[in-house]
Design a protein around this motif. Structure first.
Motif, short mmCIF file in Angstrom:
data_model
loop_
_atom_site.label_atom_id
_atom_site.label_comp_id
_atom_site.label_asym_id
_atom_site.label_seq_id
_atom_site.Cartn_x
_atom_site.Cartn_y
_atom_site.Cartn_z
N GLN A 1171 55.38 -16.34 54.76
CA GLN A 1171 53.95 -16.05 54.24
C GLN A 1171 53.94 -16.31 52.66
OE1 GLN A 1171 52.88 -12.41 55.41
NE2 GLN A 1171 52.66 -12.89 57.78
N GLY A 1172 55.02 -16.69 52.05
CA GLY A 1172 54.94 -16.89 50.51
C GLY A 1172 56.38 -17.74 50.04
N SER A 1173 56.49 -18.06 48.66
CA SER A 1173 57.45 -18.67 48.40
C SER A 1173 58.59 -17.44 47.94
CB SER A 1173 57.08 -19.21 46.83
OG SER A 1173 56.80 -18.34 46.18
N ASP A 1174 59.96 -18.16 47.94
CA ASP A 1174 61.18 -17.27 47.67
C ASP A 1174 61.06 -16.73 46.41
OD1 ASP A 1174 62.09 -17.90 49.98
OD2 ASP A 1174 63.75 -19.09 49.14
N SER A 1175 61.55 -15.65 46.04
CA SER A 1175 61.57 -15.08 44.71
C SER A 1175 62.80 -14.10 44.69
CB SER A 1175 60.28 -14.13 44.34
OG SER A 1175 59.91 -12.94 45.29
N PRO A 1176 63.37 -13.64 43.63
CA PRO A 1176 64.42 -12.76 43.58
C PRO A 1176 64.23 -11.40 44.14
CG PRO A 1176 64.20 -13.88 41.56
CD PRO A 1176 62.95 -14.22 42.12
N GLN A 1177 62.82 -10.90 44.36
CA GLN A 1177 62.48 -9.71 44.76
C GLN A 1177 62.57 -9.78 46.18
OE1 GLN A 1177 60.50 -11.20 42.38
NE2 GLN A 1177 61.42 -10.02 40.71
N LYS A 1178 62.36 -10.88 46.87
CA LYS A 1178 62.66 -10.82 48.28
C LYS A 1178 64.26 -10.92 48.87
CE LYS A 1178 58.07 -12.99 49.02
NZ LYS A 1178 57.43 -14.26 49.56
N ASN A 1179 64.74 -9.82 48.77
CA ASN A 1179 66.11 -9.72 48.73
C ASN A 1179 66.23 -8.81 50.14
OD1 ASN A 1179 68.76 -8.93 48.64
ND2 ASN A 1179 69.01 -9.40 46.64
N ILE A 1180 67.04 -9.38 51.09
CA ILE A 1180 67.39 -8.53 52.16
C ILE A 1180 68.83 -8.29 52.40
CG2 ILE A 1180 65.45 -9.24 53.64
CD1 ILE A 1180 66.91 -11.35 55.23
N SER A 1181 69.51 -8.47 51.33
CA SER A 1181 70.97 -8.24 51.51
C SER A 1181 71.31 -6.85 51.89
CB SER A 1181 71.47 -8.20 49.96
OG SER A 1181 71.59 -9.56 49.26
N PHE A 1182 70.48 -5.79 51.84
CA PHE A 1182 70.69 -4.46 52.38
C PHE A 1182 70.87 -4.48 53.77
CE2 PHE A 1182 69.04 -0.30 53.75
CZ PHE A 1182 70.16 0.66 53.11
N VAL A 1183 69.82 -5.30 54.38
CA VAL A 1183 69.81 -5.41 56.01
C VAL A 1183 71.09 -6.07 56.32
CG1 VAL A 1183 68.71 -6.51 57.87
CG2 VAL A 1183 67.42 -5.51 56.03
N PHE A 1184 71.44 -7.01 55.51
CA PHE A 1184 72.80 -7.62 56.28
C PHE A 1184 73.97 -6.84 56.27
CE2 PHE A 1184 70.35 -11.89 55.02
CZ PHE A 1184 70.37 -11.92 56.52
N ARG A 1185 74.07 -6.10 54.83
CA ARG A 1185 75.12 -5.40 54.78
C ARG A 1185 75.49 -4.16 55.74
NH1 ARG A 1185 74.08 -3.80 49.96
NH2 ARG A 1185 73.46 -1.66 50.09
N LYS A 1186 74.17 -3.59 55.74
CA LYS A 1186 74.29 -2.51 56.88
C LYS A 1186 74.76 -2.92 58.32
CE LYS A 1186 73.08 1.18 54.58
NZ LYS A 1186 73.93 2.21 54.08
N VAL A 1187 73.96 -4.24 58.74
CA VAL A 1187 74.44 -4.69 60.12
C VAL A 1187 75.83 -5.00 60.09
CG1 VAL A 1187 74.10 -6.51 61.61
CG2 VAL A 1187 72.11 -5.31 60.60
N LEU A 1188 76.52 -5.49 59.00
CA LEU A 1188 77.95 -5.85 59.06
C LEU A 1188 78.73 -4.78 59.08
CD1 LEU A 1188 77.74 -8.74 56.15
CD2 LEU A 1188 78.56 -9.08 58.38
N GLU A 1189 78.42 -3.74 58.20
CA GLU A 1189 79.06 -2.41 58.12
C GLU A 1189 79.12 -1.62 59.53
OE1 GLU A 1189 77.11 0.04 55.16
OE2 GLU A 1189 78.13 -0.95 53.49
N ALA A 1190 78.07 -1.74 60.27
CA ALA A 1190 77.92 -1.22 61.67
C ALA A 1190 78.74 -1.96 62.65
CB ALA A 1190 76.53 -0.91 62.09
N ASN A 1191 79.21 -3.21 62.36
CA ASN A 1191 79.76 -4.14 63.13
C ASN A 1191 78.64 -4.65 64.41
OD1 ASN A 1191 82.25 -4.64 61.81
ND2 ASN A 1191 82.84 -2.69 62.69
N ASN A 1192 77.53 -4.69 64.16
CA ASN A 1192 76.56 -5.03 65.22
C ASN A 1192 76.29 -6.60 65.26
OD1 ASN A 1192 74.06 -5.25 66.81
ND2 ASN A 1192 73.24 -3.50 65.79
N GLU A 1193 77.06 -7.10 66.31
CA GLU A 1193 77.21 -8.63 66.26
C GLU A 1193 76.09 -9.13 66.91
OE1 GLU A 1193 79.62 -10.21 64.93
OE2 GLU A 1193 80.89 -8.81 64.35
N GLY A 1194 75.37 -8.42 67.98
CA GLY A 1194 74.05 -8.82 68.48
C GLY A 1194 73.00 -9.07 67.39
N ALA A 1195 72.84 -8.06 66.83
CA ALA A 1195 71.97 -8.11 65.55
C ALA A 1195 72.14 -9.10 64.48
CB ALA A 1195 71.68 -6.87 64.69
N LEU A 1196 73.48 -9.38 63.97
CA LEU A 1196 73.88 -10.37 63.19
C LEU A 1196 73.60 -11.76 63.70
CD1 LEU A 1196 75.46 -10.71 60.44
CD2 LEU A 1196 77.70 -10.67 61.67
N ASP A 1197 74.02 -11.96 64.93
CA ASP A 1197 73.78 -13.22 65.29
C ASP A 1197 72.21 -13.69 65.27
OD1 ASP A 1197 76.33 -13.67 66.20
OD2 ASP A 1197 76.01 -13.01 68.21
#
Length: 1354
Positions: A1171-1197
């Motif tokens: 719905q909009g252009s990329d910007s530094p504020q649109k950061n979802i690293s936190f989601v990826f990090r939590k999923v990786l820490e939880a070893n949730n392979e289904g969500a990661l895929d």
């Protein structure tokens, strides 16, 4: 019979006929002083308020002096006089305050001559006595110490007479110092009389007495007898220590006998006695004072430059300068190790400032000052010594060096004259200012804008007067040329704002007025506003706030600027000023309202709090009228209490069953009651009868009861039944841990591990009590010697992340081996724990065991390991405590006297508490004695430990000896130490020899933020028990302290106490935020959400951190609705709290993932990018990090598929970039490479990649991650290779760069060149010069731009 007569009578029978007048001729009496007589002034008892103020002042003064002594080894006269005057102003000085001041009048004042120090001590003594201070023996002993340190000649017999006249009984310390006074003058006969009297009173003859006798024989001209004192000591059973040898060395130094000094130093070294650098400095001082400066270099060569050398050497230099030996002091200055190190680096260290300043203060000749400055300059030890010396001279109103600088061809700058102009400005001395201006003109140093605006013009009553006078002396403001018009106008703005003259309006009305930031003169506007008595300011400030004038649009205030100006205005005014100018302020606020000026809600709250404290409700209403978004305050709904009654549960249960009515509620109450009575058999019977009524809570109660009864089989069966009925139900953490304990105890290890895994799967919150239960579980296995169970449980717990590894939780594994006496196994287990978990459990017990066993080989292995992993100082402390624990005090003393070792309060407290708990008086007493010279050791704290043990053992004799020892060491006791000692003596019906300070709970409450939370909570409970109410600020401070330490229950208890004493008590914003954060940490998410609503209803502003933690807590519980509720609540706050735009998006996605609804999470995240252009504020690293820490392979895929789709179909690369960087952070390099192959455009996201590479290249070992994105990261690779000292890889990279025709930047070439040089190889390219990396900084000393007020500036 009086003490004085006893001494005289005893001496007559022992020595030849002696007359004091014959020993001290009348002609010499004028050189002697006597202790000022205690007149016993009686004053009224100070009030509670005065005592509170007095206690505050003592703590402040003690902290200031203690900080100064710790940092520099000295105090300044200015600080001491300030404290003295502050104490005098109260009119009720305490004995402790007097002791503090007296102690500071000796060697702690190296910048003052001896006579001036003693004069200051007498002035303190007489003034405080006049104000009613009560002196005891500790004060007289402190005065004696000052006399000795200042080499003040006085009559010991007269001193004793004054003590007896004041009804003060001398003690052992008094006699020791009187002996030292006689010996300082070489009067062995007089010292012998005191010594004989001590023997007759059975007072112990300590090492200090023998040290004084060494000095006495030496100054009497009998060096042979002085040396023989050491053999006399050995015969008396006292081994000569460092202080004794130091006294002998100083004796040889006074005679200039270098050969004997060297011989004695060799003897000391052979005897394993450690002389510190400060001891050698005393020898140097004695040599210099006796006129043997030529031998000082010989002693300097023996310096070890240990920790603390520089402040000690500085004090030596200051003392030498004060005594007139500045040449020797300069020679010492040039030996400072850090001077040489820094000057070799080519820097301009500007060191030696303290030396130059003190030379100026002591009025050393200009010729010598110039000589020192030239030497420092030539030696590259100071970049601008002459300029700095001039600054010191001008600051002291000494102008002799100015012409010398001019003759040297050095520039004279206008700000050099500011110190001279400052005093004239304060005194409104216009003629004096003009004289300085004339001098500036003569030296071609024309005044600049700052000089005129800050120092010249404020001296005159008006700008017109200043202009007229300056024209008379033919001075013009030449700075007002075209290129500096803006600067000059800014100066005028400052002046006119301060005077609020009409010219201001004329200036800003002009179309030629330049654009100027309001921040440059906001402070001046406020000063001017407070200085007016009419409405001129309203017109001026109202004009500033207008927005109709286009020519000054960039200058005018926007609403935020007006708001901040208003806040600063009210914050800078006192209550009296606000009340006096209420009408003027209201007119101004009304004018702003008329011009439609508005302020944000958060600024209004700040102003409201200020005005509320000033009791100005009407003014608050005027400020409220400016708020852009007025919010109504609604009362929160109070939860209604739940009341339940339990009456004849079994009978009622039967009745309900017979009537066919529901029995579930009563059955649950019955099970709960049976569990409370520990009736397991009956509870199981009722469970069998009413199987269909068993709910998860009933199962939880029964499982816990089985665990308490050690019935593992039944507990496991119940747990399995519960899982069959409802697999989603989770027990609380303590019940899970009880189950783990009983299962592991009965050999059901795999079942226990399964329980732990279930805790992780169901995200059970682990509390502090749970960790305690876990420790007991592991320790039970340790006592049975079951290392296999411990390792399995530890590995499971730490791998799953249920709790973080700690020394306490790792210790059971070591306990297994210690219990069996296997020290080698214990050491290996500790090393294993450090390798796996970075912990060193029970290392003290292991080292103590090895010391006791005498296993030197294994001990060396342990010490090497600790030194390598935790540092040499930690190793030394571990070895010191092991020697102390095993009674090897001689070896322990050698360790603690290691050069460079400094106090570690936490380690010392640990061992002291261990000794107190085990009532090990000998070990604790020895530790206190050994740490007397330990750098930065808090001596009062050490003696307080000793007195605590005396109280526990009720040993008042030892406590009294501790008090004497404190006086001997010249320790200033804190009030708590005095109260503790007084309590010991009173409980044993002994007289207290000092004034006992009273406990003032109201005062102590002021220091709640600085006490340990538990201590403060105990004090609060005591005040509440006595019916004392504290102020809201004290309660709030304690609640914040408890919440910050995670103690939620105690914090709520304090809140309950406060609510009982204060109607309508409400937490502050900060405390409310801390409460939310702590509740989230404890898993009380619903309570935290309720508190957030309460804050908003109470018109409080939640912090960014509190909202973030709450939203993250809601996401961890899968509460999507709660997140949306918080989002709607905080919308009313606007952008003032600066929340991340992705906070709710990311955590909503994580909540969906927690609930297993991955598709909703993907859709929510995907919509952000589509719905909009990329910007530094649109950061979802936190989601990826939590999923990786939880070893949730289904969500990661699914998330990675989303990132790839956004990258390839929508040209949106931010999500893929975030995932790529998270792969690198978590070490998943293969996944990162795979993603890079599928989304090659990721590497082209320069901003994100450069930011990440900049961060990781600061740490060694990161090359593999940098190389993955090599095309944009050559410089970062080289930086990482430099940190890793990897020349071969750097060479290969350089060759690759050359082959591809790339150009390295100069900084990368510089790094590569440093690698070549460090490896001893020739640099194969032209190295860039270092000047290309430096800014061109003018060589003007920093001190002249911002004058230095610190007493020491290295």
């Amino acid at each position: 019979m009086k003490v004085l007569l006893r001494i005289q009578t005893l001496s007559t029978s022992i020595f030849s006929p002696f007359s004091y007048s014959s020993a001290w001729p009348c002609s010499a009496l004028r050189y002697y002083g006597t202790a000022p007589e205690q007149k016993g002034v009686v004053k009224d008892e100070p009030s509670l308020g005065v005592r509170t103020k007095q206690a505050q002042q003592f703590d402040w003064a003690l902290a200031k002096l203690d900080s100064s002594v710790r940092r520099t080894g000295r105090v300044t006269k200015t600080l001491l006089q300030r404290i003295f005057h502050d104490i005098c102003r109260t009119g009720y000085p305490s004995g402790n305050q007097a002791l503090l001041l007296l102690r500071s009048c000796g060697s702690l004042l190296p910048e003052l001559p001896f006579a001036e120090r003693t004069e200051l001590a007498h002035r303190v003594w007489e003034k405080l006595q006049e104000l009613g201070a009560t002196y005891d023996v500790s004060h007289y002993n402190a005065l004696l110490k000052v006399y000795l340190q200042n080499e003040f000649r006085f009559s010991p017999t007269d001193f004793l007479a004054k003590m007896e006249a004041a009804s003060v009984q001398p003690n052992r310390v008094t006699y020791q110092r009187l002996i030292a006074a006689y010996c300082q003058d070489g009067d062995i006969e007089g010292a012998s009389k005191i010594l004989a009297f001590m023997k007759s009173k059975d007072l112990p003859i300590t090492e200090a007495v023998f040290n004084s006798l060494v000095t006495g024989h030496s100054r009497a001209g009998d060096l042979e007898s002085a040396a023989n004192i050491l053999s006399v000591m050995s015969g008396a059973g006292i081994e000569p220590g460092p202080d004794t040898y130091l006294a002998l060395l100083c004796a040889y130094a006074e005679k200039g006998d270098l050969a004997k000094i060297k011989e004695t130093l060799d003897t000391v070294e052979n005897k394993d006695i450690s002389l510190m650098d400060r001891d050698l400095m005393q020898i140097m001082f004695s040599l210099t004072k006796a006129g043997h400066q030529q031998h000082v270099p010989e002693i300097v060569e023996r310096m070890r430059h240990e920790r603390g050398y520089v402040p000690d050497a500085m004090n030596l230099c200051l003392s030498l300068i004060t005594q007139g030996f500045e040449d020797t002091a300069f020679a010492v200055l040039k030996t400072f190790p850090n001077l040489q190190a820094e000057s070799q680096n080519g820097d301009n260290p500007d060191l030696g400032n303290f030396f130059l300043r003190h030379c100026v203060n002591m009025d050393k000749s200009p010729e010598k000052l110039v000589h020192f400055c030239k030497d420092l300059k030539d030696s590259n030890l100071h970049s601008a010594p002459l300029q700095f010396t001039l600054y010191c001279a001008l600051d002291s109103k000494k102008t002799g060096l100015m012409k010398t600088m001019k003759e040297e061809g050095l520039p004279i700058r206008p700000h050099y004259f500011w110190p001279l102009l400052t005093q004239h400005q304060k005194d409104r001395n216009a003629p004096g200012t003009l004289e300085v201006l004339k001098a500036m003109q003569e030296l071609d140093a024309l005044p600049d804008v700052d000089t005129y605006s800050n120092y010249v013009l404020p001296t005159f009553p008006s700008v017109d007067t200043a202009r007229t006078v300056l024209k008379v002396i033919a001075l013009s403001m030449r700075v007002c040329v075209k290129e500096r018009a803006k600067e000059y106008l800014l100066t005028c703005v400052h002046i006119c704002c301060r005077m609020l003259a009409v010219q201001w309006t004329l200036l800003v009305s002009s179309s030629s007025f330049p654009n100027i930031d309001l921040g440059a003169f906001r402070g001046s506007l406020i000063v001017g506003f407070k200085g007016l008595n009419d409405c001129v300011c309203c017109k001026v400030l109202g004009f500033v706030c207008m927005s109709q004038m286009s020519h000054c649009s960039s200058f005018l205030l926007n609403p935020d600027n007006v708001a901040y100006f208003l806040y600063n205005l009210f914050d800078g005014m006192t209550e009296t000023e606000v009340q006096a100018k209420e009408e003027k302020l209201r007119q101004y606020l009304n004018q702003l309202e008329q011009k439609n000026i508005t302020i944000p809600v958060n600024i209004y709250r700040g102003i409201r709090n200020i005005l509320d404290s000033y009791h100005m409700p009407e003014l608050i209403k005027d400020v409220l009228a400016l708020v852009d978004n007025k919010e109504s305050i609604r009362a929160s709904d109070a939860p209604s209490p739940r009341v339940s009654e339990v009456l004849s549960l079994e009978k009622k249960l039967e009745e309900l069953k017979s009537l066919g009515k529901p029995t579930g509620a009563i059955f649950k109450q019955l099970i709960s009651a049976l569990c409370a009575e520990e009736n397991l058999s009956r509870a199981l019977e009722m469970k069998a009868q009413y199987e269909e009524e068993m709910t998860p809570s009933c199962y939880a109660l029964l499982i816990n009861l089985c665990c308490r009864h050690d019935n593992a089989e039944e507990a496991l069966n119940l747990k399995r039944e519960l899982a069959r009925k409802d697999s989603e139900v989770a027990l609380d953490a303590n019940k899970y841990m009880s189950l783990v304990k009983v299962l592991s105890k009965h050999g059901k290890l795999e079942e226990a591990v399964d329980i732990l895994k279930e805790m992780k799967e169901k995200d059970v919150a682990v509390k502090d009590t749970t960790v305690t239960l876990l420790f007991h579980t592991l320790n039970s296995a340790a006592l049975k010697g079951d290392s296999t169970t411990i390792r399995r449980l530890q590995d499971t717990i730490f791998t799953l992340g249920l709790v973080s590894p700690s020394s306490n939780l790792c210790s059971p594994l070591v306990t297994v081996y210690l219990e069996s006496g296997d020290l080698n196994g214990a050491l290996e287990a500790t090393m294993e724990c450090h390798k796996l978990y970075n912990q060193l459990p029970r290392i003290h017990d292991i080292i103590s065991g090895l010391v006791e066993k005498g296993d030197t080989e294994l001990l060396q292995k342990a010490m090497d390991f600790v030194s390598q992993e935790r540092g040499e100082m930690t190793m030394l402390y571990d070895l010191f405590f092991a020697f102390m624990q095993t009674g090897r005090y001689r070896e322990a003393r050698k360790i603690i006297e290691t050069p460079g070792l400094r106090a570690r309060p936490g380690r010392l407290q640990w061992f002291a508490e261990k000794c107190i708990t085990g009532q090990q008086m000998e070990a604790l007493e020895n530790m206190v004695d050994m740490t007397a010279k330990l750098f930065e050791c808090d001596r009062d704290e050490m003696y307080h430990y000793l007195l605590r043990l005396c109280k526990d053992t009720n040993d008042w004799h030892k406590a009294e000896a501790v008090w004497t020892k404190m006086q001997e060491e010249n320790v200033i006791p804190r009030e708590r130490t005095l109260r503790l000692l007084a309590g010991i003596l009173k409980s044993n019906n002994q007289e207290v020899p000092f004034e006992v300070p009273e406990v003032n709970y109201a005062y102590v409450a002021l220091f709640f933020p600085y006490l340990l939370p538990t201590e403060a909570f105990n004090i609060l409970k005591e005040t509440s028990r006595k019916g004392m109410a504290l102020g809201p600020a004290s309660y709030d401070a304690l609640i914040k302290s408890l919440l910050a330490s995670g103690n939620l229950d105690d914090a709520m208890a304090v809140k309950h106490i406060a609510s009982k004493h204060i109607s309508g008590f409400q937490l502050s914003d900060l405390a409310s935020n801390l409460q939310i954060i702590t509740q989230v940490k404890h898993g009380n998410i619903k309570d935290a959400l309720v508190n957030l609503k309460g804050m908003l209803q109470a018109d409080q502003v939640p912090s960014q951190l509190a909202i973030t933690r709450l939203v993250q807590g809601l996401s961890s519980h899968g509460d999507v609705q709660g997140i949306h509720e918080v989002e709607n609540l905080v919308k009313t706050l606007g952008p003032s709290i600066n929340l991340s735009s992705m906070l709710f998006v990311n955590n909503t996605a994580l909540a969906h993932i927690k609930n297993g609804d991955i598709q909703s999470a993907v859709e929510g995240l995907e919509s952000v990018y589509t719905q909009g252009s990329d910007s530094p504020q649109k950061n979802i690293s936190f989601v990826f990090r939590k999923v990786l820490e939880a070893n949730n392979e289904g969500a990661l895929d699914k998330l990675s598929a989303m990132a790839e789709q956004l990258c390839n179909h929508f040209a949106s690369y931010r999500a893929a970039t975030d995932l790529f960087l998270q792969y690198l952070d978590t070490g998943r390099t293969e996944e990162a490479k795979f993603l890079l192959q599928r989304c090659a455009a990721v590497v082209e996201q320069k901003d994100a990649m450069m930011s990440y590479m900049t961060k990781i290249s600061q740490k060694p070992g990161q090359v593999q991650y940098i190389l993955i994105s090599f095309p944009v990261c050559v410089s970062f690779c080289l930086k990482s290779f430099t940190l890793d000292k990897d020349l071969s890889s750097a060479k290969a990279l350089y060759e690759q760069v050359q082959a591809e025709g790339l150009q390295l930047d100069e900084l990368s070439l510089k790094r590569l060149a440093s690698l070549y040089r460090d490896a001893g190889e020739t640099v194969p390219f032209e190295e860039p010069p270092i000047e290309s990396f430096l800014w061109p900084v003018p060589r003007i000393p920093h001190e002249f731009v911002f004058p230095i007020h610190s007493p020491i500036c290295l």
